[in-house]
Design a protein around this motif. Sequence first.
Motif, mmCIF file in Angstrom:
data_model
loop_
_atom_site.group_PDB
_atom_site.id
_atom_site.type_symbol
_atom_site.label_atom_id
_atom_site.label_comp_id
_atom_site.label_asym_id
_atom_site.label_seq_id
_atom_site.Cartn_x
_atom_site.Cartn_y
_atom_site.Cartn_z
ATOM 1 N N GLY A 85 31.180 14.801 -38.192
ATOM 2 C CA GLY A 85 31.672 15.973 -39.372
ATOM 3 C C GLY A 85 31.453 17.743 -38.812
ATOM 4 N N MET A 86 30.069 17.242 -37.945
ATOM 5 C CA MET A 86 29.324 18.438 -37.511
ATOM 6 C C MET A 86 30.242 18.532 -36.640
ATOM 7 S SD MET A 86 25.174 17.479 -38.506
ATOM 8 C CE MET A 86 25.215 16.447 -39.365
ATOM 9 N N GLN A 87 30.074 21.027 -36.312
ATOM 10 C CA GLN A 87 30.995 20.929 -35.092
ATOM 11 C C GLN A 87 29.578 21.774 -34.103
ATOM 12 O OE1 GLN A 87 33.183 24.695 -36.159
ATOM 13 N NE2 GLN A 87 34.171 22.837 -37.948
ATOM 14 N N LYS A 88 28.509 22.096 -35.052
ATOM 15 C CA LYS A 88 27.157 22.361 -33.728
ATOM 16 C C LYS A 88 26.113 22.097 -34.785
ATOM 17 C CE LYS A 88 30.020 26.449 -32.047
ATOM 18 N NZ LYS A 88 30.703 27.662 -32.252
ATOM 19 N N VAL A 89 24.959 22.482 -33.695
ATOM 20 C CA VAL A 89 23.745 21.909 -34.196
ATOM 21 C C VAL A 89 22.748 22.832 -33.526
ATOM 22 C CG1 VAL A 89 21.685 20.601 -34.254
ATOM 23 C CG2 VAL A 89 24.074 19.746 -34.957
ATOM 24 N N LEU A 90 22.336 23.942 -34.582
ATOM 25 C CA LEU A 90 21.971 25.018 -33.604
ATOM 26 C C LEU A 90 20.062 25.058 -34.050
ATOM 27 C CD1 LEU A 90 23.484 27.824 -35.680
ATOM 28 C CD2 LEU A 90 24.049 26.787 -33.384
ATOM 29 N N PRO A 91 19.051 25.508 -33.693
ATOM 30 C CA PRO A 91 17.580 25.653 -34.515
ATOM 31 C C PRO A 91 18.082 27.010 -35.514
ATOM 32 C CG PRO A 91 18.107 26.824 -32.687
ATOM 33 C CD PRO A 91 19.072 26.329 -32.253
ATOM 34 N N ASP A 92 16.531 25.779 -36.267
ATOM 35 C CA ASP A 92 16.554 26.913 -37.233
ATOM 36 C C ASP A 92 15.589 28.151 -37.111
ATOM 37 O OD1 ASP A 92 16.139 27.812 -40.241
ATOM 38 O OD2 ASP A 92 15.852 26.026 -40.783
ATOM 39 N N THR A 93 16.605 29.426 -37.680
ATOM 40 C CA THR A 93 15.573 30.510 -37.334
ATOM 41 C C THR A 93 15.664 31.128 -38.108
ATOM 42 O OG1 THR A 93 17.721 31.398 -36.197
ATOM 43 C CG2 THR A 93 15.864 30.159 -33.854
ATOM 44 N N SER A 94 15.349 30.915 -39.328
ATOM 45 C CA SER A 94 15.940 31.006 -40.610
ATOM 46 C C SER A 94 14.099 32.018 -40.644
ATOM 47 C CB SER A 94 15.786 30.288 -41.791
ATOM 48 O OG SER A 94 15.328 29.408 -41.734
ATOM 49 N N PHE A 95 12.746 31.623 -40.221
ATOM 50 C CA PHE A 95 12.153 32.378 -40.709
ATOM 51 C C PHE A 95 12.282 33.444 -39.916
ATOM 52 C CE2 PHE A 95 12.136 29.935 -36.424
ATOM 53 C CZ PHE A 95 10.874 30.934 -35.345
ATOM 54 N N LEU A 96 12.593 33.684 -38.506
ATOM 55 C CA LEU A 96 13.053 35.212 -38.486
ATOM 56 C C LEU A 96 13.026 36.089 -39.732
ATOM 57 C CD1 LEU A 96 14.153 34.857 -35.071
ATOM 58 C CD2 LEU A 96 11.761 35.778 -35.714
ATOM 59 N N HIS A 97 13.931 35.676 -40.741
ATOM 60 C CA HIS A 97 14.399 36.424 -41.936
ATOM 61 C C HIS A 97 13.018 37.578 -42.572
ATOM 62 C CE1 HIS A 97 18.431 35.810 -42.797
ATOM 63 N NE2 HIS A 97 18.193 34.702 -42.185
ATOM 64 N N GLN A 98 11.800 36.970 -42.596
ATOM 65 C CA GLN A 98 10.334 37.640 -42.900
ATOM 66 C C GLN A 98 9.290 38.376 -41.207
ATOM 67 O OE1 GLN A 98 9.712 33.794 -44.758
ATOM 68 N NE2 GLN A 98 9.033 34.930 -46.541
ATOM 69 N N TRP A 99 9.773 37.637 -40.535
ATOM 70 C CA TRP A 99 8.852 37.336 -39.273
ATOM 71 C C TRP A 99 9.496 38.472 -38.341
ATOM 72 C CZ3 TRP A 99 4.070 36.909 -41.002
ATOM 73 C CH2 TRP A 99 3.756 35.520 -42.147
ATOM 74 N N ARG A 100 10.921 38.926 -38.844
ATOM 75 C CA ARG A 100 11.190 39.536 -37.491
ATOM 76 C C ARG A 100 11.177 40.407 -36.589
ATOM 77 N NH1 ARG A 100 16.980 41.435 -39.846
ATOM 78 N NH2 ARG A 100 15.990 39.661 -41.746
ATOM 79 N N ASP A 101 9.740 40.913 -37.402
ATOM 80 C CA ASP A 101 8.851 42.264 -36.389
ATOM 81 C C ASP A 101 8.196 41.252 -35.253
ATOM 82 O OD1 ASP A 101 6.938 40.548 -38.897
ATOM 83 O OD2 ASP A 101 6.174 42.440 -38.988
ATOM 84 N N ARG A 102 7.837 40.111 -35.627
ATOM 85 C CA ARG A 102 7.069 39.755 -34.608
ATOM 86 C C ARG A 102 7.424 39.523 -33.197
ATOM 87 N NH1 ARG A 102 3.344 35.185 -37.685
ATOM 88 N NH2 ARG A 102 3.003 36.443 -39.421
ATOM 89 N N VAL A 103 9.305 39.349 -33.289
ATOM 90 C CA VAL A 103 8.978 39.021 -31.738
ATOM 91 C C VAL A 103 10.407 40.200 -31.464
ATOM 92 C CG1 VAL A 103 11.335 37.541 -30.629
ATOM 93 C CG2 VAL A 103 10.399 36.521 -33.289
ATOM 94 N N GLU A 104 9.635 40.440 -29.676
ATOM 95 C CA GLU A 104 10.137 42.031 -29.705
ATOM 96 C C GLU A 104 10.599 41.735 -28.722
ATOM 97 O OE1 GLU A 104 6.405 43.696 -27.885
ATOM 98 O OE2 GLU A 104 4.986 43.293 -29.617
ATOM 99 N N ALA A 105 11.530 40.576 -28.227
ATOM 100 C CA ALA A 105 12.523 40.241 -26.815
ATOM 101 C C ALA A 105 12.637 38.918 -26.992
ATOM 102 C CB ALA A 105 11.956 41.112 -25.324
#
Length: 318
Positions: A85-105
């Motif tokens: 029943g699943m179509q795709k499986v992705l890495p859970d990057t939901s932490f970026l909602h709070q830490w997006r300023d740490r990832v520069e590129a």
Amino acid sequence: MNKRSRKQRFYRQSDGKQHIGSSLRPRRQFRDFPGPPPNQGPPLRVLPVGGLGQIGMNCMLLGLRERYIMVDAGLLFPDEVTEVGMQKVLPDTSFLHQWRDRVEALVITHGHEDHIGALPYLLTHLSLPIYGSPFTLGMIDHKLRERSLQKNAELRPLHDGDRIDIGPFDCEFLPVTHSIPSGNITAFHTSQGVILHSSDFKLDLTPVDGRRTDLSRIGALAHDPGIRLLLADSTNADSPGASRSETEVGRNLASLIRGQDGRRVIVASFASHIHRLQQLADAAVENDRVLVTLGLSMRRNVKLARDVGMSTRQLERL
């Protein structure tokens, strides 16, 4: 499908995966940042977000203190037995909602789906520059335009031998052979030593385009200043023996086509395998045949190869 029902199709599990189209109950909490708390832990961090120990969902954070770059953002095709029943499986990057300023590129090693397939979902809540080879960026650009996300990313092309500062790292990009053109090995030069990220690879000494893995530069780095950490990934690397060169595969294909006089020949190939298509085009011209590509992805990738100047005259006739 309206926006509300579409959002409800994304579900998270505590195993670090995000599923699309599954019957799992939705979870609203965000994943914790996978690194140490601010101003704690070692200065150099290697944080797998997905893909470690499996084929697919490649995604990793490299950090120097509190500044990070992300390497790849791929998806995983679900298991037909255990993930029905699943179509795709992705890495859970939901932490970026709070830490997006740490990832520069974001650095993309090559254009396979298990390395770029999660980008449209990642960039719905993140905007950042993306580095990759022109062919890889062409594939990414199409994905982003399909979802009107091209404004969320600045695509910055890389070329063999480039050495540039990205975020906190001095990055050096080397060619590597694979079943898709224009893959890159990345050497991250840091105050803690060199981290060498191999990308997916196939050591082909006679590649179709003549672009060989830069083993001499890797050897030089190993000698001076030395490689502190090697991150290597290649499917079936633990199997005995060596893979055949793509050039040898092309000779066998040409021989088979030559023996089918008066018959139509149908060949299946991944749409991204430009070198295989190139050799089929060469065989078609040699045997006075017409090569016809079927499928939107196949046609789009052939055009992209022409646009970035990596195809020869035979392929350009398609």
